[in-house]
Scaffold this motif. Structure first.
Motif: not given
Length: 276
Positions: A24-29, A55-62, A110-119, A170-174
């Motif tokens: 249900s979400d894509i991820v953007i970096l 540092s201070g950045a994250s991936m964003h779920k949409i 400029n960004c990268y987009v991650f998407h995933k199938s449930c399969k 990655i949604e949290a700091d290391p």
């Protein structure tokens, strides 16, 4: 590494070409927030390791409407000049302020987009370091519905198909490390660690490496300081470190290094995959 041609067999299942339900979400970096874009393996598709981010950045779920996601790629060109153009299109339902702010804030980025199938057990990554994507939004607001259609489009062509990524979102700091000379890595807790800022340098040493699978990837981030921590090839406590060309890595602010873990019984190895 030269690609070894393989036979392509029919995928498992009674209807392998059927549509696959999507997450249900894509991820953007954002590309500018990326310290490490994992290298592709010798076959050119699988990414080796995790993304490293500033540092201070994250991936964003949409959130998007799953049934409308489309992630094609196209090829064009003449003989000996074929190129690939990657893209992904999603529908974001509604007409909320935060949705418009998202579109406005990412316009021209400029960004990268991650998407995933449930399969699938991997994310597909749209965009490459030399050919990232940017958003191209449109809006419908009429008797038939209210939603934004967002196309993430490459403007630079490349020879690369979308990559497969099995690493972390990655949604949290290391995890912060208090003592660079006593780093404890626990795979159940974290696979990303940040060294302390130092005024007097220290050689990174690993006190322990626990709950790690063979081939797992570990990211170490630098934090700078007047005299940052360093990692060198050789014995480093509980691990033997192997660096590319034996070149020492310095933990500067916004520097990162990715290791792959191997347990050979008597010796545990951390082998460099990539660095920034």
């Amino acid at each position: 590494m030269t690609y070894m041609r393989q036979r392509v067999r029919k995928p498992a299942g009674s209807s392998p070409a059927a549509a696959a339900p999507k997450e249900s979400d894509i991820v953007i970096l954002a590309a500018e927030d990326t310290l490490l874009y994992p290298p592709r393996d010798g076959n050119g598709i699988n990414l080796m390791g995790n993304f490293g981010i500033k540092s201070g950045a994250s991936m964003h779920k949409i959130y998007h409407t799953k049934s409308f996601l489309s992630a094609p790629f196209e090829s064009d060109g003449e003989e000996d000049g074929i190129t690939i153009t990657q893209s992904i299109e999603v529908r974001i339902p509604g007409n909320k302020l935060e949705q418009k702010e998202f579109l406005q804030g990412w316009l021209g980025v400029n960004c990268y987009v991650f998407h995933k199938s449930c399969k699938d057990d991997f994310w597909e990554v749209i965009g490459t370091p030399c050919a990232p994507v940017q958003i191209m939004p449109t809006k419908q607001d009429n008797n038939d519905g209210r939603f934004f259609t967002v196309n993430f489009q490459q403007f630079a062509k490349s020879e690369l198909l979308p990559a497969n990524y099995s690493g972390a979102i990655i949604e949290a700091d290391p995890t912060a490390i208090a003592d660079a000379a006593a780093v404890a890595v626990d795979g159940e807790t974290s696979l990303q660690y940040k060294l302390p800022s130092l005024d007097v340098t220290a050689a990174v040493s690993f006190d322990s490496l626990s709950n790690l699978d063979q081939g797992q990837f570990i990211t170490i981030y630098g934090a700078g300081g007047a005299d940052p921590a360093t990692i060198s090839s050789g014995d480093a406590g509980a691990a033997t470190v192997v660096l590319k060309s034996g070149t020492q890595w310095t933990g500067l602010e916004e520097a990162a290094i990715e290791f792959q873990y191997f347990d050979a019984g008597a010796t545990k190895y951390l082998i460099e995959v990539s660095r920034s």
